[in-house]
Design a protein around this motif. Structure first.
Motif, PDB file in Angstrom:
ATOM      1  N   THR A  46       0.640  -1.172   0.317  1.00 42.19           N
ATOM      2  CA  THR A  46       0.010  -0.169  -0.189  1.00 42.19           C
ATOM      3  C   THR A  46       0.446   1.539   0.121  1.00 42.19           C
ATOM      4  O   THR A  46       0.195   2.121  -0.595  1.00 42.19           O
ATOM      5  CB  THR A  46      -0.793   0.023   1.049  1.00 42.19           C
ATOM      6  OG1 THR A  46      -0.057  -0.223   2.598  1.00 42.19           O
ATOM      7  CG2 THR A  46      -1.659  -1.279   1.384  1.00 42.19           C
ATOM      8  N   ILE A  67     -11.671  -3.250   6.941  1.00 37.69           N
ATOM      9  CA  ILE A  67     -12.718  -3.621   5.601  1.00 37.69           C
ATOM     10  C   ILE A  67     -13.690  -4.618   6.260  1.00 37.69           C
ATOM     11  O   ILE A  67     -12.793  -5.937   6.717  1.00 37.69           O
ATOM     12  CB  ILE A  67     -11.910  -3.980   4.488  1.00 37.69           C
ATOM     13  CG1 ILE A  67     -10.583  -3.213   4.403  1.00 37.69           C
ATOM     14  CG2 ILE A  67     -12.488  -4.444   3.403  1.00 37.69           C
ATOM     15  CD1 ILE A  67     -10.007  -3.236   3.500  1.00 37.69           C
ATOM     16  N   VAL A 108      -7.980  -4.164  -3.550  1.00 40.50           N
ATOM     17  CA  VAL A 108      -8.647  -3.659  -2.513  1.00 40.50           C
ATOM     18  C   VAL A 108      -8.053  -2.568  -2.047  1.00 40.50           C
ATOM     19  O   VAL A 108      -8.592  -1.585  -0.730  1.00 40.50           O
ATOM     20  CB  VAL A 108     -10.063  -4.519  -2.078  1.00 40.50           C
ATOM     21  CG1 VAL A 108     -10.676  -4.310  -0.503  1.00 40.50           C
ATOM     22  CG2 VAL A 108     -10.976  -5.062  -2.690  1.00 40.50           C
ATOM     23  N   VAL A 119      -8.710   1.044  -0.380  1.00 38.25           N
ATOM     24  CA  VAL A 119      -8.279   1.557   0.509  1.00 38.25           C
ATOM     25  C   VAL A 119      -6.946   2.630   1.434  1.00 38.25           C
ATOM     26  O   VAL A 119      -7.679   3.437   1.838  1.00 38.25           O
ATOM     27  CB  VAL A 119      -9.280   1.067   1.188  1.00 38.25           C
ATOM     28  CG1 VAL A 119      -9.033   1.406   3.478  1.00 38.25           C
ATOM     29  CG2 VAL A 119      -9.983  -0.387   1.400  1.00 38.25           C
ATOM     30  N   GLU A 130      -6.020  -6.819   7.206  1.00 38.61           N
ATOM     31  CA  GLU A 130      -6.723  -5.529   5.952  1.00 38.61           C
ATOM     32  C   GLU A 130      -7.156  -4.662   7.215  1.00 38.61           C
ATOM     33  O   GLU A 130      -8.224  -4.355   7.199  1.00 38.61           O
ATOM     34  CB  GLU A 130      -8.227  -6.260   6.156  1.00 38.61           C
ATOM     35  CG  GLU A 130      -9.229  -6.599   7.323  1.00 38.61           C
ATOM     36  CD  GLU A 130      -9.349  -8.662   7.238  1.00 38.61           C
ATOM     37  OE1 GLU A 130      -9.405  -9.048   7.606  1.00 38.61           O
ATOM     38  OE2 GLU A 130      -8.005  -8.895   7.180  1.00 38.61           O
ATOM     39  N   ARG A 180     -15.264   6.921   5.675  1.00 39.06           N
ATOM     40  CA  ARG A 180     -16.253   5.501   5.664  1.00 39.06           C
ATOM     41  C   ARG A 180     -17.904   5.781   4.617  1.00 39.06           C
ATOM     42  O   ARG A 180     -17.686   4.557   3.511  1.00 39.06           O
ATOM     43  CB  ARG A 180     -16.990   4.937   7.081  1.00 39.06           C
ATOM     44  CG  ARG A 180     -18.655   4.307   7.020  1.00 39.06           C
ATOM     45  CD  ARG A 180     -19.579   4.203   8.297  1.00 39.06           C
ATOM     46  NE  ARG A 180     -20.228   5.232   8.375  1.00 39.06           N
ATOM     47  CZ  ARG A 180     -21.088   4.866   7.406  1.00 39.06           C
ATOM     48  NH1 ARG A 180     -21.660   3.756   6.757  1.00 39.06           N
ATOM     49  NH2 ARG A 180     -21.903   6.531   7.810  1.00 39.06           N
ATOM     50  N   LEU A 240     -15.623   5.836   1.183  1.00 48.50           N
ATOM     51  CA  LEU A 240     -15.570   4.045   0.500  1.00 48.50           C
ATOM     52  C   LEU A 240     -17.021   3.776   0.485  1.00 48.50           C
ATOM     53  O   LEU A 240     -16.980   3.305  -0.772  1.00 48.50           O
ATOM     54  CB  LEU A 240     -15.023   3.505   1.856  1.00 48.50           C
ATOM     55  CG  LEU A 240     -14.567   2.119   1.399  1.00 48.50           C
ATOM     56  CD1 LEU A 240     -13.491   1.966   0.704  1.00 48.50           C
ATOM     57  CD2 LEU A 240     -13.722   1.618   2.698  1.00 48.50           C
ATOM     58  N   THR A 293     -17.565  -2.448   2.486  1.00 44.92           N
ATOM     59  CA  THR A 293     -17.508  -1.154   3.415  1.00 44.92           C
ATOM     60  C   THR A 293     -16.177  -1.159   4.529  1.00 44.92           C
ATOM     61  O   THR A 293     -15.580  -2.319   3.878  1.00 44.92           O
ATOM     62  CB  THR A 293     -18.564  -1.126   3.887  1.00 44.92           C
ATOM     63  OG1 THR A 293     -18.595  -2.689   4.226  1.00 44.92           O
ATOM     64  CG2 THR A 293     -19.955  -0.960   3.051  1.00 44.92           C
ATOM     65  N   ILE A 294     -15.966  -0.169   5.401  1.00 47.13           N
ATOM     66  CA  ILE A 294     -15.529  -0.526   6.355  1.00 47.13           C
ATOM     67  C   ILE A 294     -16.090  -0.353   7.624  1.00 47.13           C
ATOM     68  O   ILE A 294     -16.660   1.294   7.790  1.00 47.13           O
ATOM     69  CB  ILE A 294     -14.723   0.762   5.903  1.00 47.13           C
ATOM     70  CG1 ILE A 294     -12.965   0.096   6.958  1.00 47.13           C
ATOM     71  CG2 ILE A 294     -14.370   2.284   6.286  1.00 47.13           C
ATOM     72  CD1 ILE A 294     -11.431   0.555   6.646  1.00 47.13           C
ATOM     73  N   ASN A 297     -19.979  -1.504   8.371  1.00 43.98           N
ATOM     74  CA  ASN A 297     -19.895  -0.386   7.965  1.00 43.98           C
ATOM     75  C   ASN A 297     -20.574   0.965   8.906  1.00 43.98           C
ATOM     76  O   ASN A 297     -21.499   1.628   9.134  1.00 43.98           O
ATOM     77  CB  ASN A 297     -20.739  -0.029   6.873  1.00 43.98           C
ATOM     78  CG  ASN A 297     -20.722   0.910   5.434  1.00 43.98           C
ATOM     79  OD1 ASN A 297     -19.764   1.779   5.740  1.00 43.98           O
ATOM     80  ND2 ASN A 297     -22.289   1.449   4.721  1.00 43.98           N
TER      81      ASN A 297
END
Length: 448
Positions: A280, A313, A331, A335, A355, A377, A380, A397-398, A437
């Motif tokens: 990342t 995540i 993903v 993110v 994650e 949130r 995303l 979603t997170i 979420n």
């Protein structure tokens, strides 16, 4: 000579011949080898080559003491591997200043060699060899005719780029952020105070502080030379300007600078790799935890709160199982980019593991932390992610758990950080249990 050097070099060995010098040098691996330009059993330039070829002495600094050596002989000695040529009659202060510069340079090369050897011991492949770019060389002299002569002579002999400067223009150039790999200064034509000022300016500027500085003079008794070396000059050429000798000396300085530059780049890259996540590009946990401790100390002194948010995540395992690990990597990267791009420059985003991401926001209270987390949130959730090999984007979603703290004066910082992470983790699980979420904020009065 041994008495002169005794204060700076506690171990000194004397040799009466070239072969004896070679035997001692291979056995003792000295930092510095000083040779006469006339030896009874071997030509000095041949001995220089043998010392350069021997593994035990390849990194030793070689100095040849010369007496009435002409241009051709000086050039041959430098080409054979001598790092510098000293006149036998130079003042002791200049001798010691020049030796200190050589030892500093040797330390840099030795450190580079140690790093490369260590890398090979761990089985790390060396970077592919590459051709270095031509160096940029500044020629600083107050004599306009000399500037043109130097420029033409050096340009004919070398691929490097040479740029003449009068002293006043050179000062403005480096003060404004200009840089050169090597700066050659004609000390015979320049005011001594201006020479020192230029060296100080070069060494104080980020763009030029690692430049190599060569002093060129026909007078080794000039008082400015020792002061200039102690202020940061790299080397002195005391036999006046000769283009071939000057170029050989510049090549040595360019090589040293390129070695040092490579070492700094490798150190920077190694430090960066050790504290960042390779997928990342975010900081990793190894960096984040010490950062949190420093921030907690700042919070204690300033009496201002900071927020810590753990983000996870939702259903990430299903992404990997359904679409494959390349999709999971896509993903994670998406993110990471979204979090990084939607926070302040002063906020920290780190990949905390798997994650899970860590967000740290200085000078942030509970209300603001919740607003920021909820904004992340929502963004995303509204941004489906493209994955390799699939036309349709996937929705992720997170969930986020946050806590806010102001470091009390009596708090032990490591224990406080551990407690905050635990509180944020429990808040995260609360958000997951509430349907995912979601954003959950740890209670202000959470029991330890």
């Amino acid at each position: 000579m041994k008495v002169q050097l005794s204060s700076s070099f506690p171990k000194a060995y004397l040799a009466a011949s070239g072969q004896e010098a070679l035997d001692i040098a291979v056995r003792e691996r000295p930092d510095l080898i000083m040779l006469s330009d006339s030896l009874p059993d071997v030509a000095t330039e041949d001995l220089c080559r043998r010392l350069r070829e021997a593994p035990a002495t390849a990194q030793s600094m070689l100095v040849v003491m010369v007496q009435d050596a002409g241009r051709s002989k000086r050039s041959r000695l430098l080409a054979a591997g001598a790092d510098d040529l000293f006149a036998r009659t130079q003042p002791e202060a200049l001798l010691l200043s020049r030796l200190r510069c050589l030892i500093r340079a040797r330390g840099t090369e030795e450190e580079m060699s140690l790093r490369e050897t260590t890398g090979r011991a761990f089985g790390l492949a060396e970077a592919a060899a590459h051709f270095e770019q031509p160096a940029n060389v500044a020629l600083v002299t107050q004599r306009s005719a000399a500037a043109l002569d130097w420029h033409h002579a050096l340009t004919r002999l070398s691929r490097h780029v040479f740029r003449p400067f009068p002293m006043s223009e050179a000062l403005r150039w480096f003060q404004s952020g200009g840089a050169s790999d090597v700066i050659a200064i004609d000390t015979d034509s320049c005011d001594p105070k201006a020479v020192i000022r230029l060296i100080v300016e070069v060494r104080s500027r980020p763009a030029s502080r690692h430049s190599e500085i060569l002093l060129i003079t026909g007078d080794h008794n000039a008082p400015v030379l020792s002061d200039a070396l102690d202020h940061g000059a790299s080397a002195v050429m005391t036999f006046g300007f000769d283009p071939r000798e000057a170029l050989l000396r510049m090549e040595t300085l360019v090589r040293r600078k390129q070695i040092a530059d490579r070492m700094r780049r490798r150190l920077h890259d190694g430090l960066r790799d050790s504290v960042t996540d390779s997928l990342t590009g975010l900081y990793n946990r190894r960096y984040a935890e010490p950062y949190l401790e420093r921030l907690a100390e700042d919070s204690r002194h300033a009496g201002r709160p900071f927020a810590l948010v753990l983000a996870d995540i939702d259903h990430f395992k299903q992404v990997n199982d359904t679409y494959g690990h390349p999709a999971g990597d896509a993903v994670l990267m998406m993110v990471a980019d979204l979090l990084r791009d939607n926070l302040r420059a002063r906020d920290l985003v780190a990949r905390f593991g798997g994650e899970e991401f860590l967000i740290v926001m200085p000078d942030t209270g509970a209300g603001e932390a919740r607003i920021v987390a909820d904004r992340l949130r929502v963004r995303l959730a509204e941004a489906p992610i493209a994955v390799p090999g699939r036309e349709a984007r996937i929705q992720v979603t997170i969930s986020m758990g946050a806590c806010v703290e102001t470091t009390p004066p009596e708090a032990a910082v490591p224990a406080l950080i551990e407690r905050m992470i635990d509180r944020a983790d429990r808040a995260l699980y609360a958000a997951k249990n509430a349907g995912r979420n979601k954003v959950a904020l740890a209670p202000a009065e959470d029991p330890v």
